[in-house]
Design an enzyme around this catalytic site. Structure first.
Site, PDB file in Angstrom:
ATOM      1  N   LEU A   1       0.735  -1.494   0.362  1.00 36.62           N
ATOM      2  CA  LEU A   1       0.295   0.032  -0.129  1.00 36.62           C
ATOM      3  C   LEU A   1       0.587   1.302   0.140  1.00 36.62           C
ATOM      4  CD1 LEU A   1      -2.512  -0.614   2.652  1.00 36.62           C
ATOM      5  CD2 LEU A   1      -2.749  -1.202   0.336  1.00 36.62           C
ATOM      6  N   ASP A   2       0.455   2.406  -0.767  1.00 39.95           N
ATOM      7  CA  ASP A   2       1.179   2.949  -0.242  1.00 39.95           C
ATOM      8  C   ASP A   2       1.293   3.400   0.739  1.00 39.95           C
ATOM      9  OD1 ASP A   2       2.277   5.897  -2.519  1.00 39.95           O
ATOM     10  OD2 ASP A   2       0.648   6.683  -0.604  1.00 39.95           O
ATOM     11  N   ARG A   3       2.455   4.875   0.879  1.00 42.94           N
ATOM     12  CA  ARG A   3       2.425   5.139   2.487  1.00 42.94           C
ATOM     13  C   ARG A   3       1.689   6.012   3.320  1.00 42.94           C
ATOM     14  NH1 ARG A   3       5.270   9.747   5.277  1.00 42.94           N
ATOM     15  NH2 ARG A   3       5.148  11.112   2.584  1.00 42.94           N
TER      16      ARG A   3
ATOM     17  N   THR B   1      -1.430   5.506   2.286  1.00 44.74           N
ATOM     18  CA  THR B   1      -3.309   4.372   1.986  1.00 44.74           C
ATOM     19  C   THR B   1      -3.685   3.638   3.076  1.00 44.74           C
ATOM     20  OG1 THR B   1      -3.006   4.260  -0.356  1.00 44.74           O
ATOM     21  CG2 THR B   1      -3.960   3.348   0.987  1.00 44.74           C
TER      22      THR B   1
ATOM     23  N   GLU C   1      -2.873   1.011  -5.388  1.00 42.02           N
ATOM     24  CA  GLU C   1      -1.658   1.430  -4.457  1.00 42.02           C
ATOM     25  C   GLU C   1      -1.083   1.912  -3.676  1.00 42.02           C
ATOM     26  OE1 GLU C   1      -3.246   5.468  -4.290  1.00 42.02           O
ATOM     27  OE2 GLU C   1      -4.697   4.906  -6.070  1.00 42.02           O
TER      28      GLU C   1
END
Length: 494
Positions: free
Chosen positions: A196-198, A200, A403
């Site tokens: 997951l994106d930081r 998110t 993401e």
């Protein structure tokens, strides 16, 4: 002379002759010898020695890491052979000016084959082993704890807070999910299934064994994994289902910026509005492909960016905030505008870069670019010290995480692309030039450290939350969900 061994019996193969003895390479007088490369472990894991490098402390709703000394290490790349160390630093490790590397050499922080570097003019050879000791600062993250949703013999499933990277990358090491789980929950040797994106939050899965990891990876490749996100966007999103299939192009791997472009990669996201409170809408997102920042970019294109998106809902995109792909700027102009907007707000950490990167880039603007980073170097206004992490390199391909944390996969610190050989505990230790552990850097100011001379504003806990949440992951034989975040409630007000 040794006696010959017994002859092979009937039907037995003849014994193979012993391997010839390797002749020692003669080194001409005055020529520098290079030791053979060390054998590295095939497993990737972090243990007590890594966790003891530094310590956490908590302040005003933030989790912080005390500064510490850390070694970045790498073997000589093939393209460096025959080049001087000074030339390699000036062209490929530009996150610091050459004056820094000269001072670091004088301080004994640069080592070549474990010997202090006395002359930066030394010509590099194959198998040369470089070590650079730096004083490392990590940006703060939210103090919100990681909630364990499921733990069994096969998997660990957590609810990841926003602002936490999944694994060490860029300027983050201890302030990552992997390190916090290891240090505070004694969960080690986990296999990352997806990312997951930081910024998110939400459901994040780890496998406990290689077999489980391979089994779920196969489901990902076969597109058997269903992912559901929820977000809060600007304005009144249409009531009917919206399908966006605009191709996405990466503008900068380091800053982590993408946009819709016909030359981009194909992708698809399905959106459905859940509620509208008169100012913003809660939207369910079902990504069918896994491009970097796919959900965020598609929402921006539709004219409904995530309400507090620190990249795709900024003035830098123009009066329409990128709606319909209308930007009115070149990629370079866009990136400069984004950087300056965050710089003025003292929020560069949100982009994963530091003032140090910008300062050193100005001082080294005439230097060439690393051949590892040529794809984004021309458009990037800041020093391209991270390695591109293209989604095409992901074996999961289109089924990757939309993401996911696909950008800034290499260290962005003072020695940029010096790779950390995490695969061996010996290489993962953290010592300063006197052989002391990282805690020596907790309270003292380091004379070579730019970060030590900068006073930066801490983000508020609210600034570290983005309204995008991974709500559900479902595959063959499993389904994991988290609670709906507070900001997704129908009656929520900012």
């Amino acid at each position: 002379m040794a006696e010959p061994g017994p002859a092979p019996g009937p039907g037995e193969p003849e014994a193979s002759p012993p391997p010839p003895l390797r002749k020692k390479r003669r080194v001409a007088g005055g020529e520098r010898s290079v030791p053979p490369p060390r054998r590295r472990s095939g497993a990737v894991s972090f243990g007590p020695a890594h966790f003891a490098e530094t310590a956490y402390y908590f302040e005003r709703g933030l989790r912080k890491v005390r500064p510490y000394y850390f070694d970045f290490r790498t073997y000589c790349k093939g393209r460096w052979v025959g080049r001087s160390l000074l030339h390699v630093f000036s062209t490929e490790f530009r996150a610091q000016p050459l004056a820094y590397y000269r001072a670091a050499a004088r301080a004994g922080r640069l080592r070549l084959n474990e010997e202090p570097v006395r002359d930066l003019g030394v010509v590099l050879k194959n198998n040369d082993f470089l070590r650079n000791t730096v004083h490392r600062h990590e940006p703060p993250v939210t103090a919100q704890p990681i909630q364990i949703l499921v733990e069994n013999d096969e998997v660990v499933v957590v609810d990841k807070p926003s602002s936490l990277p999944v694994h060490p990358c860029g300027r983050f090491r201890h302030n990552t999910v992997i390190f916090i789980l290891g240090k505070e929950h004694d969960l080690k040797e986990l296999h990352t299934i997806h990312r997951l994106d930081r910024m998110t939050s939400g459901v994040l899965m780890f496998a406990k064994t290689t077999a489980v990891s391979k089994r779920i990876d196969e489901q990902v490749r076969e597109r058997q994994l269903e992912k559901e996100y929820v977000c809060r966007v600007v304005g009144e999103f249409p009531e009917h289902e919206v399908v966006c299939e605009e191709p996405i192009l990466v503008v900068s791997y380091k800053v982590g910026v993408c946009r819709v472009d016909p030359k981009g990669k194909s992708c698809q996201t399905i959106f459905q509005r859940l509620s509208y409170n008169g100012r913003s809408s809660v939207v369910r997102c079902l990504p069918r492909t896994g491009r970097t920042h796919q959900i965020r970019v598609h929402l921006q294109y539709l004219g409904h960016p995530i309400l507090n998106d620190p990249i795709y809902n900024m003035e830098a995109w123009g009066p329409d905030r990128g709606k319909g792909g209308k930007i009115g700027k070149t990629d370079e102009e866009l990136l400069k505008a984004l950087v300056e907007e965050h710089r003025s707000k003292q929020s560069l950490d949100v982009l994963g870069i530091s003032e140090e990167d910008l300062i050193s880039n100005a001082e080294n603007e005439d230097c060439g670019n690393s051949s590892d980073c040529t794809k984004s170097a021309q458009a990037d206004p800041v020093n391209e010290s991270s390695c591109p992490a293209e989604d095409t390199k992901d074996p999961k391909g289109d089924a990757g995480d939309p993401e996911g944390d696909h950008v800034a996969a290499c260290p962005l610190n003072s020695d940029g692309n010096l790779e950390t050989l995490e695969k061996n505990e010996e290489f993962g230790s953290c010592k300063d030039q006197d052989g002391q552990t990282g805690e020596q850097g907790w309270e003292e100011k380091d004379p070579l450290c730019v970060e030590c001379r900068i006073t930066r504003r801490d983000p508020s806990p609210k600034e570290l939350v983005m309204y995008l949440h991974a709500l559900r992951y479902k595959g063959a034989g499993f389904e994991y969900c988290s609670k709906m975040p507070e900001w997704a409630r129908e009656d929520w007000e900012e």
